[in-house]
Design an enzyme around this catalytic site. Sequence first.
Site, PDB file in Angstrom:
ATOM      1  CE  LYS A  67      -2.126   1.765   3.652  1.00 44.99           C
ATOM      2  NZ  LYS A  67      -3.117   2.030   4.739  1.00 44.99           N
ATOM      3  CG  HIS A 138     -12.748  10.103   7.737  1.00 51.46           C
ATOM      4  ND1 HIS A 138     -13.974  10.246   7.121  1.00 51.46           N
ATOM      5  CD2 HIS A 138     -12.117   9.073   7.122  1.00 51.46           C
ATOM      6  CE1 HIS A 138     -14.085   9.326   6.172  1.00 51.46           C
ATOM      7  NE2 HIS A 138     -12.977   8.608   6.150  1.00 51.46           N
ATOM      8  CG  MET A 219      -7.046   1.609  17.094  1.00 54.65           C
ATOM      9  SD  MET A 219      -6.172   0.030  17.008  1.00 54.65           S
ATOM     10  CE  MET A 219      -6.169  -0.246  15.244  1.00 54.65           C
ATOM     11  N   GLY A 220      -3.777   5.135  16.654  1.00 53.43           N
ATOM     12  CA  GLY A 220      -3.313   6.302  15.910  1.00 53.43           C
ATOM     13  C   GLY A 220      -1.815   6.398  15.700  1.00 53.43           C
TER      14      GLY A 220
END
Length: 321
Positions: A67, A138, A219-220
């Site tokens: 990715k 978001h 998660m950041g």
Amino acid sequence: MLIVPEREIADLMTREAAFSAVEQVFASMAAGDAYNFPVVREAIGHEDALYGFKGGFDRAGLTLGLKAGGYWPHNLEKRGMINHQSTVFLFDPDTGKAKAMVGGNLLTALRTAAASSVSIRHLAREDAKVIGMVGAGHQATFQLRAALEQRDFDKVIGWNLHPEMLPNLEKVAAEAGLPFEAVELEGMRAADVIISITSSFDAILMEEHVAPGTHIACMGTDTKGKQEVAPALLAKAAVFTDEVSQSVSIGEAQHAVAQGLIREADIAQLGAVINGAHPGRRSAEEITLFDGTGVGLQDLAVAAAVVDLAVEKGIAIEVDF
């Protein structure tokens, strides 16, 4: 080569399919059947952007690729587009030929949410009732929707540096028929599960903000220097991650390891819990913490599933590459 445009992703990939793909790839990683390549993640010196590559190879699923993309913090305000931008490329592992190009923006949000929800499924207390959100951007809405499917929650609480964004979380809570309460960070002690999903470079969640028995999904943090929780919190918790090498280099554990509060050997793979090789949570009072650094294999797993669905539905675009 097949192309699956970003506009088609929403009708192809469900939360359930993303959960299944991510859970399976975590298990394959822990079993040694899949591995990630070293991550490239750099500030490019333009638009304050972070850009990089994540890739890997899953022998079990014969999925190979990468990715490419990153975080452009001014996109929303300047251009009305989301700040996270990415594309997934898949290759034929038998020949090396380019196989597919897939829009990666929605997939990134879905796979990131799936990763934290997998951690909740396997590590949170069964009687968890209150979920706390640190961050309301978001991706936080994707996180909350996925997490609410993992336990019988009866309340959502939330904190954000910019409180005007909290209605994003309140809307998701209302969709699920749950009450929402905006809290100060001290109020997070009421949560049984906490998800932090910010782009912070300074610790937000402190040891005193977390009650015994809580499961935290961080998660950041996916870049050197980023940080969402105090290192002392990792020292107090049973720490799990997607990829140990990433956890100590670009994940939340980088700070605790650098300070000598935990060792790399103290960090377990979530996949080992899924496989039954690790017991996971050991007591109702234990704090468990998942350091979700975001591995390339997650992206490849959900992208491969999308390609299969796009071919099945006849909406994949085939080009002579």
